[in-house]
Write a protein that holds these residues in place. Structure first.
Motif, PDB file in Angstrom:
ATOM      1  N   LEU A 304     121.788 106.692   2.737  1.00  0.00           N
ATOM      2  CA  LEU A 304     121.224 107.055   4.039  1.00  0.00           C
ATOM      3  C   LEU A 304     122.213 107.922   4.795  1.00  0.00           C
ATOM      4  CD1 LEU A 304     118.838 106.398   6.027  1.00  0.00           C
ATOM      5  CD2 LEU A 304     120.216 104.495   6.852  1.00  0.00           C
ATOM      6  N   THR A 305     121.715 108.974   5.438  1.00  0.00           N
ATOM      7  CA  THR A 305     122.536 109.843   6.281  1.00  0.00           C
ATOM      8  C   THR A 305     121.780 110.128   7.562  1.00  0.00           C
ATOM      9  OG1 THR A 305     123.490 110.921   4.331  1.00  0.00           O
ATOM     10  CG2 THR A 305     123.737 112.059   6.431  1.00  0.00           C
ATOM     11  N   MET A 306     122.480 110.059   8.699  1.00  0.00           N
ATOM     12  CA  MET A 306     121.816 110.372   9.968  1.00  0.00           C
ATOM     13  C   MET A 306     122.832 110.845  10.992  1.00  0.00           C
ATOM     14  SD  MET A 306     120.921 106.616  11.617  1.00  0.00           S
ATOM     15  CE  MET A 306     120.150 106.055  10.093  1.00  0.00           C
ATOM     16  N   ILE A 402     117.148  98.377  19.765  1.00  0.00           N
ATOM     17  CA  ILE A 402     117.824  97.660  18.688  1.00  0.00           C
ATOM     18  C   ILE A 402     119.326  97.899  18.790  1.00  0.00           C
ATOM     19  CG2 ILE A 402     117.609  99.556  17.026  1.00  0.00           C
ATOM     20  CD1 ILE A 402     117.139  97.405  14.853  1.00  0.00           C
ATOM     21  N   LYS A 403     120.073  96.881  18.429  1.00  0.00           N
ATOM     22  CA  LYS A 403     121.530  96.918  18.524  1.00  0.00           C
ATOM     23  C   LYS A 403     122.106  96.297  17.253  1.00  0.00           C
ATOM     24  CE  LYS A 403     125.095  94.660  21.414  1.00  0.00           C
ATOM     25  NZ  LYS A 403     125.252  93.805  22.633  1.00  0.00           N
ATOM     26  N   ILE A 412     132.388  97.648  20.764  1.00  0.00           N
ATOM     27  CA  ILE A 412     131.693  98.829  20.246  1.00  0.00           C
ATOM     28  C   ILE A 412     130.601  98.366  19.293  1.00  0.00           C
ATOM     29  CG2 ILE A 412     131.940 100.932  18.867  1.00  0.00           C
ATOM     30  CD1 ILE A 412     133.226 101.122  21.623  1.00  0.00           C
ATOM     31  N   TYR A 413     129.460  99.020  19.321  1.00  0.00           N
ATOM     32  CA  TYR A 413     128.365  98.695  18.404  1.00  0.00           C
ATOM     33  C   TYR A 413     127.521  99.932  18.173  1.00  0.00           C
ATOM     34  CZ  TYR A 413     126.968  97.596  23.207  1.00  0.00           C
ATOM     35  OH  TYR A 413     126.806  97.637  24.568  1.00  0.00           O
ATOM     36  N   LEU A 414     126.637  99.827  17.187  1.00  0.00           N
ATOM     37  CA  LEU A 414     125.647 100.860  16.914  1.00  0.00           C
ATOM     38  C   LEU A 414     124.366 100.487  17.637  1.00  0.00           C
ATOM     39  CD1 LEU A 414     126.106 101.064  13.029  1.00  0.00           C
ATOM     40  CD2 LEU A 414     127.113 102.610  14.690  1.00  0.00           C
ATOM     41  N   HIS A 415     123.667 101.471  18.166  1.00  0.00           N
ATOM     42  CA  HIS A 415     122.419 101.145  18.867  1.00  0.00           C
ATOM     43  C   HIS A 415     121.517 102.364  18.950  1.00  0.00           C
ATOM     44  CE1 HIS A 415     123.389 103.198  22.732  1.00  0.00           C
ATOM     45  NE2 HIS A 415     124.639 102.912  22.420  1.00  0.00           N
ATOM     46  N   HIS A 416     120.254 102.106  19.265  1.00  0.00           N
ATOM     47  CA  HIS A 416     119.278 103.156  19.500  1.00  0.00           C
ATOM     48  C   HIS A 416     119.494 103.688  20.920  1.00  0.00           C
ATOM     49  CE1 HIS A 416     114.818 104.516  19.717  1.00  0.00           C
ATOM     50  NE2 HIS A 416     115.571 105.450  19.169  1.00  0.00           N
ATOM     51  N   GLU A 438     120.415 107.943  15.223  1.00  0.00           N
ATOM     52  CA  GLU A 438     119.191 108.738  15.319  1.00  0.00           C
ATOM     53  C   GLU A 438     117.983 108.030  14.727  1.00  0.00           C
ATOM     54  OE1 GLU A 438     118.010 113.389  14.610  1.00  0.00           O
ATOM     55  OE2 GLU A 438     119.299 112.432  13.116  1.00  0.00           O
ATOM     56  N   ASP A 439     118.171 107.295  13.638  1.00  0.00           N
ATOM     57  CA  ASP A 439     117.038 106.661  12.944  1.00  0.00           C
ATOM     58  C   ASP A 439     117.313 105.169  12.789  1.00  0.00           C
ATOM     59  OD1 ASP A 439     114.900 105.943  11.396  1.00  0.00           O
ATOM     60  OD2 ASP A 439     115.114 107.595   9.962  1.00  0.00           O
ATOM     61  N   PRO A 440     117.103 104.387  13.858  1.00  0.00           N
ATOM     62  CA  PRO A 440     117.440 102.965  13.795  1.00  0.00           C
ATOM     63  C   PRO A 440     116.585 102.180  12.813  1.00  0.00           C
ATOM     64  CG  PRO A 440     116.220 103.457  15.796  1.00  0.00           C
ATOM     65  CD  PRO A 440     116.534 104.770  15.162  1.00  0.00           C
ATOM     66  N   VAL A 441     115.334 102.594  12.588  1.00  0.00           N
ATOM     67  CA  VAL A 441     114.473 101.872  11.647  1.00  0.00           C
ATOM     68  C   VAL A 441     115.024 101.995  10.234  1.00  0.00           C
ATOM     69  CG1 VAL A 441     112.159 101.725  10.657  1.00  0.00           C
ATOM     70  CG2 VAL A 441     112.434 102.136  13.108  1.00  0.00           C
ATOM     71  N   ALA A 442     115.425 103.209   9.843  1.00  0.00           N
ATOM     72  CA  ALA A 442     115.992 103.403   8.505  1.00  0.00           C
ATOM     73  C   ALA A 442     117.289 102.614   8.342  1.00  0.00           C
ATOM     74  CB  ALA A 442     116.234 104.889   8.256  1.00  0.00           C
ATOM     75  N   LEU A 443     118.117 102.583   9.382  1.00  0.00           N
ATOM     76  CA  LEU A 443     119.369 101.828   9.298  1.00  0.00           C
ATOM     77  C   LEU A 443     119.086 100.336   9.183  1.00  0.00           C
ATOM     78  CD1 LEU A 443     122.433 101.818   9.313  1.00  0.00           C
ATOM     79  CD2 LEU A 443     122.372 101.785  11.824  1.00  0.00           C
ATOM     80  N   ALA A 444     118.139  99.836   9.971  1.00  0.00           N
ATOM     81  CA  ALA A 444     117.784  98.415   9.894  1.00  0.00           C
ATOM     82  C   ALA A 444     117.237  98.074   8.509  1.00  0.00           C
ATOM     83  CB  ALA A 444     116.771  98.070  10.968  1.00  0.00           C
ATOM     84  N   ARG A 445     116.452  98.981   7.943  1.00  0.00           N
ATOM     85  CA  ARG A 445     115.907  98.736   6.599  1.00  0.00           C
ATOM     86  C   ARG A 445     117.036  98.672   5.582  1.00  0.00           C
ATOM     87  NH1 ARG A 445     114.263  96.123   3.816  1.00  0.00           N
ATOM     88  NH2 ARG A 445     112.978  96.434   1.965  1.00  0.00           N
ATOM     89  N   PHE A 446     118.036  99.536   5.691  1.00  0.00           N
ATOM     90  CA  PHE A 446     119.185  99.481   4.790  1.00  0.00           C
ATOM     91  C   PHE A 446     119.917  98.154   4.939  1.00  0.00           C
ATOM     92  CE2 PHE A 446     123.779 100.005   4.235  1.00  0.00           C
ATOM     93  CZ  PHE A 446     123.842 100.417   2.904  1.00  0.00           C
TER      94      PHE A 446
END
Length: 521
Positions: A304-306, A402-403, A412-416, A438-446
């Protein structure tokens, strides 16, 4: 080593070899490795060749006294055989130089904390140069075994090859003089003539952005524009084919400067933890890109890349560290950091009380109770630290819906984010330090791929519930916030701005350390 005093041979009285010899005294592992009967072994000659070639690894041969050791080994091979004390001393000097080389090649030349990188201690930090050298001597190909101490990640090998290429460009005539001033409005646009077109063409051909044999034309034609677009895309510029000040500045960077930038990227890789688990997430901060990696059967692939948005370069840098992701929070609250509350949010609320309701803010007292009415007393309490501000889940929430939580002391965290338009920018340092994806759904799926129940549809549903809900990951996933201004993608080099000055600080630190070593000799 003998306990009685020995005379240091004159062949070793230069370039720091006395210090190397003294460092090795008393170490039994140093004795008898590279000299046999007073003559250098084949391993000794290979060792000097590896040290002389340290520059290929982005290191400095002078740091290992490569030239003087090579002369000493050649002298011992061609002249009279060395007596025991002299043979032991040369053997010790070679061994100590190789220990230093192996340590530098494997784990780097500085403590990463010197450039504000707080990576955890890796198993590689326990690297034992003496044990590695012993194993290398037993290997079928000694020189290859020494070089194999380099980081075993694909990017390192790509950077090594790239470094060699840019060094071949150092004397290329295309960079013999600077490009002339741009025409007219300081922009080179399609169809315009320009005195720099022949030189521009040569540079683009040398860099691989135009095919070999491309000839300059009287005006800026379509072929040249395509070459410029390729160059712009590799240098994090808007690929519009227009040569303006930004593009011209990047084109004026000499190959020798790029080579130095590549060596700094290689140094970063030596202590950035990139081999932690079968799956991991890496954010390359100056590239503004997140990649999710998988390792299967020993092969690393990008799943995955975003694009991402990172901390501002002026004030709110995204820190460099690694921690395992342990939670995902759907429809999260945003607990406004005290510094942001004091410096930005509270002053805004004092000026515009409607902002409180519009943004869905509330206060939280010391007992954890939510307080939804705005008052000066409550704002004062936030300033004093006895209450805090938070933003309820919803469409205006700064964290989006989503966080991704990897607990750390920097919070620090990743978030939408609801501000998705910023992902289209070439340069994306807009946050207060956290990383917007940029694509939180794809990251959550990973992250949740081991549980087939978490389909993209279910993820979107959980994100849109409007009620905070946290799940714990059954298997934490390492997250690495890294920093490299040079990478290789699809066989092509890409360069990025040193937005936080980490490369500059690393360069200064390496030069200062080298100067200190020279002065100590």
């Amino acid at each position: 080593m003998r306990s009685s005093p020995t005379r240091i041979p004159s062949s070793l009285l230069s370039r720091g070899l006395v210090a190397l010899w003294l460092a090795c005294l008393g170490q039994a592992a140093c004795a008898g490795v590279f000299l046999d009967g007073g003559r250098p072994t084949p391993a000794a000659r290979q060792a000097t060749e590896v040290l002389a070639d340290a520059g290929a690894e982005g290191l400095v041969p002078e740091d290992y006294d490569a030239e003087t050791l090579a002369l000493a080994v050649a002298s011992a091979a061609q002249g009279p055989a060395l007596a025991d004390p002299q043979a032991e001393q040369l053997d010790a000097a070679l061994t100590t130089a190789l220990h230093r080389y192996l340590a530098d090649l494997h784990t780097g030349r500085i403590d990463p904390r010197q450039i504000r990188a707080e990576f955890t201690a890796l198993p590689a930090r326990d690297f034992d140069p003496a044990a590695y050298l012993k194993a290398a001597l037993a290997a079928p190909h000694f020189a290859d075994a020494l070089r194999a101490a380099a980081p075993r990640v694909p990017l390192y090998a790509s950077l090594r090859a790239l470094l060699a290429h840019y060094r071949t460009l150092a004397d290329h005539p295309a960079w013999a003089t600077t490009l002339p001033p741009l025409p007219g409005k300081r922009k080179l646009e399609p169809g315009q003539p320009w005195a720099g077109l022949p030189q521009l063409t040569k540079r683009l051909v040398a860099l691989g952005d135009l095919p070999e044999g491309t000839q300059p034309t009287p005006t800026y034609d379509t072929t040249l524009q395509e070459g410029v677009k390729a160059f712009q895309q590799r240098h994090a510029l808007a690929a519009d084919g227009v040569v303006g000040r930004g593009t011209l500045a990047q084109m004026e960077v000499a190959p020798a400067q790029r080579a130095r930038q590549i060596t700094l990227a290689m140094e970063h890789l030596r202590w950035t933890p990139l081999q932690l688990a079968p799956r991991m997430i890496v954010v390359n901060v100056p590239e503004f890109v997140l990649r999710a990696y998988e390792v299967r059967d020993g092969t690393v692939s990008v799943a995955l890349t975003m694009n991402v948005i990172v901390g501002k370069s002026v004030k709110t840098h995204t820190p460099l560290f690694d921690e395992p992701m342990r939670f995902i929070e759907f429809s999260p609250y945003w607990n406004v950091p005290p510094s942001i509350a004091r410096e930005e949010t509270v002053p805004r609320l004092r000026r515009d009380s409607a902002y409180f309701t519009q943004q869905g803010f509330e206060f939280v007292n010391g007992s954890g109770q939510a307080v939804t009415d705005l008052s000066q007393d409550h704002l004062n309490a936030v300033m004093q630290g006895t209450m805090r501000l938070r933003q309820r889940p919803g469409p205006r929430n700064a964290l989006g819906d989503i966080k991704f939580v990897f607990p750390n002391h920097s919070n620090i965290y990743l978030h939408h984010t609801p501000s998705t338009q910023l992902f289209a920018r070439e340069r994306r340092d807009f946050s207060h330090g956290c990383i917007r994806v940029e694509d939180p759904v794809a990251l959550a799926r990973f992250v949740l791929q081991d549980d087939p129940a978490w389909t993209p549809e279910r993820i979107r549903e959980a994100m849109g519930q409007g009620k905070s809900h946290t799940i714990r990951l059954p298997q934490p996933i390492p997250v690495v916030l890294a920093y490299s201004t040079t990478i290789v993608k699809n066989g092509r080099p890409h360069f990025f701005a040193d937005i936080y000055g980490h490369d500059q600080l690393l360069d200064q630190t390496l030069r200062r350390n080298a100067q200190a070593r020279r002065q100590a000799r």
